[in-house]
Structures are given as C-alpha cells and as structure tokens.
Design a protein around this motif. Structure first.
Motif, PDB file in Angstrom:
ATOM      1  N   TYR A  57      -1.189  -6.496  -1.112  1.00  0.00           N
ATOM      2  CA  TYR A  57      -2.308  -6.592  -2.050  1.00  0.00           C
ATOM      3  C   TYR A  57      -1.943  -7.330  -3.331  1.00  0.00           C
ATOM      4  O   TYR A  57      -2.831  -7.771  -4.061  1.00  0.00           O
ATOM      5  N   THR A  58      -0.637  -7.449  -3.616  1.00  0.00           N
ATOM      6  CA  THR A  58      -0.234  -8.012  -4.910  1.00  0.00           C
ATOM      7  C   THR A  58       0.704  -9.200  -4.699  1.00  0.00           C
ATOM      8  O   THR A  58       0.312 -10.197  -4.121  1.00  0.00           O
ATOM      9  N   SER A  59       1.928  -9.092  -5.194  1.00  0.00           N
ATOM     10  CA  SER A  59       2.875 -10.199  -5.088  1.00  0.00           C
ATOM     11  C   SER A  59       4.296  -9.655  -5.035  1.00  0.00           C
ATOM     12  O   SER A  59       4.550  -8.488  -5.353  1.00  0.00           O
TER      13      SER A  59
ATOM     14  N   LYS B 214      -2.375  -8.995 -14.745  1.00  0.00           N
ATOM     15  CA  LYS B 214      -2.091 -10.076 -13.809  1.00  0.00           C
ATOM     16  C   LYS B 214      -1.997 -11.409 -14.513  1.00  0.00           C
ATOM     17  O   LYS B 214      -1.186 -12.260 -14.170  1.00  0.00           O
TER      18      LYS B 214
ATOM     19  N   TRP C  96      -5.628  -5.916  -6.844  1.00  0.00           N
ATOM     20  CA  TRP C  96      -4.342  -5.942  -7.548  1.00  0.00           C
ATOM     21  C   TRP C  96      -3.988  -4.563  -8.095  1.00  0.00           C
ATOM     22  O   TRP C  96      -2.846  -4.102  -7.961  1.00  0.00           O
TER      23      TRP C  96
END
Length: 216
Positions: free
Chosen positions: A93-95, A150, A179
């Motif tokens: 879902y993010t990084s 973010k 996020w």
C-alpha cells in the motif's frame, strides 16, 4: 576494533532489510500475492536455517519440551507470520522507503515494552540514558513524519497528465487513504516484531540453541 563489530553487524543487517524492502515492493508491484510471497520467504528461510542448525547444533541442542515448543510457536506466530503478513500488506500500500522508516521504530517500541516489563530502567542521571531517550524520541518523530506525510510526488519534466481536476482530486484522496492504511499496517508489524524481540530473551534461556530456535 572488537567493540565496533556489533555496530558493523547491525549496519549490515539494516542494509539487508532495506534491500529486502525494495525487492518485496518490486514483487508486489508486478502482481505477486503478499501471502504467497511470505510463504515462499518462510520456506526458503526454514530450509536455509535448518541446514546450518543440523550441522552445528545437532549434537549439542537440548531436548525441546512441549511447553517450550508452545512458547516458540506463539513467538513465531507473532514475530514471524503475523508480522511478515502485515509488512507485506503495508508495503504493497505504501513504499519501500516507508517500510524502512517504520521498522526503524522498533527500538522505540522495544524500549517502551522493556521498560514496562522492568527489563530496562529509565534514569536521567546518566548521560548514556539521556542519549538513549533522545535517540528514541528522534527515531519516533522521524518515522511518524515519513509515515503520515507523503508529500508531493516527484514527476519527470517530460511527463504529461491528461485528466480532469475532479478525477485528480479523487485519486489523490484514495491514494492518501491507502497510504495511511499501509502506514497503520506497518506500525502493527513493528509492534509485533518488538513483542517478539522482548519475549524471545526469556524463551532462549529455556532453549539456548539459537539456530534451532530460529528454525522452529
């Protein structure tokens, strides 16, 4: 030089975790299931660790009692199965950057749990304790900032978007919600990992064979 070895090992371990985060994110971007990825990861880890455990600790390992086995199983579920699945969902879902930053909160959460269990003591009379608390505070603020802020996306100069303002707002809102959900899952992963770190010390006193302990 010997006093620097633990720090060098920690740097190497953190570098490996960073590389693992990037590889995991790349696999999920290509459509691989997070649960399948965790299953394969655990299988390969078991085969790798079991080989070394049988070579080095087969003759010296004490018998594994059923009560100790249950404790190891519970720890493995919390710090392995649950933690890794939350990690996989969170990073999808993010990084990879967020994953590395969030897992950096592990010392803070571990320190907090250790203090509650009176394994660690908090004292402002010693410089080392003050430095430890300051490091925990900076680590926490930095990880939370990266997790929930973010920031703007970096775009190439020759990249053009053809879409309506309404669609852009909708996609931005959805991306921010995703996020935050991913950040929450990563925090759950970090908490479960910290619990595993705190409680495994007592279990390893009952079963000191480190390789077999990690394999089981």
């Amino acid at each position: 030089m010997d006093s620097m070895k633990p720090y060098l090992v920690l740097i190497i371990i953190r570098s490996i975790y960073a590389g693992m985060s990037m590889l995991s994110k790349a696999a999920f971007n290509y459509g691989m299931s997070t649960y399948v990825f965790v299953f394969y990861r655990q299988c390969f880890a078991f085969i790798f660790l079991a080989s070394f455990a049988l070579i080095f600790e087969r003759k010296t390992a004490p018998p594994l009692r059923f009560k100790t086995f249950l404790k190891v199983f519970l720890l493995a579920f919390i710090g392995g199965t649950f933690s890794l699945n939350m990690f996989g969902l969170g990073i999808s879902y993010t990084s990879a950057t967020l994953a590395s930053a969030t897992t950096s909160m592990t010392p803070m959460i571990t320190f907090f749990l250790s203090t509650l269990m009176r394994i660690e003591t908090v004292s402002l009379k010693r410089a080392s304790r003050i430095a430890k608390l300051a490091g925990v505070a900076v680590c926490t603020v930095g990880a939370l900032t990266i997790a929930f802020y973010k920031g703007p996306s970096l775009k190439s100069f020759n990249h053009h978007y053809i879409s309506s303002h309404h669609n852009n707002n909708r996609s931005t809102t959805h991306a921010m919600k995703t996020w935050i959900e991913g950040a929450f899952l990563m925090i759950l992963c970090t908490i479960s990992w910290a619990i595993w770190l705190v409680f495994q010390g007592n279990v390893m006193k009952e079963y000191p064979s480190k390789l077999l302990f990690s394999t089981v």
